[in-house]
Design an enzyme around this catalytic site. Structure first.
Site, short mmCIF file in Angstrom:
data_model
loop_
_atom_site.label_atom_id
_atom_site.label_comp_id
_atom_site.label_asym_id
_atom_site.label_seq_id
_atom_site.Cartn_x
_atom_site.Cartn_y
_atom_site.Cartn_z
N HIS A 94 0.86 -1.19 0.00
CA HIS A 94 0.00 0.00 0.00
C HIS A 94 0.89 1.23 0.00
O HIS A 94 1.99 1.22 0.57
CB HIS A 94 -0.93 -0.01 1.23
CG HIS A 94 -1.98 1.06 1.15
ND1 HIS A 94 -1.72 2.37 1.51
CD2 HIS A 94 -3.26 1.02 0.74
CE1 HIS A 94 -2.82 3.08 1.30
NE2 HIS A 94 -3.77 2.29 0.84
N GLU A 142 -3.55 2.97 -6.99
CA GLU A 142 -4.00 4.15 -6.25
C GLU A 142 -2.99 5.29 -6.46
O GLU A 142 -1.88 5.22 -5.94
CB GLU A 142 -4.06 3.86 -4.75
CG GLU A 142 -5.02 2.77 -4.37
CD GLU A 142 -5.35 2.80 -2.87
OE1 GLU A 142 -6.53 2.97 -2.57
OE2 GLU A 142 -4.44 2.68 -2.04
#
Ligand code: G3P
Length: 220
Positions: A94, A142
């Site tokens: 992430h 993302e």
């Protein structure tokens, strides 16, 4: 949309997604998903895997694992521990928990050895392509600058979804960052994603159930 979107709600380390509040939020998400027949999962902190698994039937992802084997590894997140706690998968790389490619490759290998599903994150389509070749189950793109904000990847950078899909296929693509509305979700799906990663829009919402309604188009 032809396909039902997959919604992964990442609790991050928000107070509203930690400890007792993590359990309450997960219960609310489970109830909502059941009522509306939606495909939802949550990504929680390691200490919240056991209580969230005990309190719900939601698929639970760890937010991170380290590519370590059992032994003298103080402070690491052992994949076996996450599995035994009841997680069915893990997020990796992430944007807020990035690792180098070597570490990511080893983490994916360790997760796969244990049958943990892997959602590997990338900041852009090029990296997504490289990461796809490491064999995760999903790749999630993302754009870091949009994470936590009010302008979504679908609005600001829809081309990233299309380009990302090309790079990761045949793997399924997830997208996230700033996703707050059903329109955002629809654009992502129309461009070929199979689902979205959500965080602030749900976890930090004053009324998470209302936020879920807005995000899933279940407003009425
Ligand atoms: O993992 C999902 C997350 O990074 C997206 O965050 O707050 O932009 O929905 P947010």
């Amino acid at each position: 949309m032809h396909m039902e979107p997959f919604y992964l709600i990442n609790f991050k380390a928000y107070p509203q997604g930690t400890g007792k509040q993590a359990v309450e939020l997960a219960k609310l998400i489970e109830k909502f998903a059941k009522e509306h027949h939606l495909n939802m999962a949550v990504a929680v902190q390691p200490t919240d895997i056991v209580p969230v698994v005990a309190a719900t039937n939601l698929p639970v992802y760890a937010q991170h694992i380290d590519p370590v084997t059992p032994g003298s590894r103080t402070g690491h997140i052992l994949p076996e521990a996450v599995k035994e706690a009841g997680a069915m998968g893990t997020l990796l790389n992430h944007s807020e928990r990035q690792v180098d490619f070597e570490t990511l490759k080893n983490s994916i290998t360790r997760a796969k050895e244990l049958g943990l599903s892997v959602i590997a994150c990338a900041s852009d389509p090029a990296k997504a392509g490289e990461i796809a070749r490491m064999g995760p189950d999903y790749v999630a793109i993302e754009p870091p600058e949009l994470i936590g904000g009010d302008i979504s990847v679908s609005t600001a950078k829809p081309e990233v979804i299309t380009a990302g899909l090309e790079k990761v296929k045949p793997l399924p693509l997830l997208v996230g960052a700033g996703v707050k509305t059903y329109e955002d979700v629809k654009i992502a799906m129309e461009r070929g994603a199979v689902g979205v990663l959500l965080a602030s829009g749900v976890v930090k919402a004053d009324n998470p159930e209302e936020a879920l309604k807005q995000l899933t188009g279940e407003c009425n």
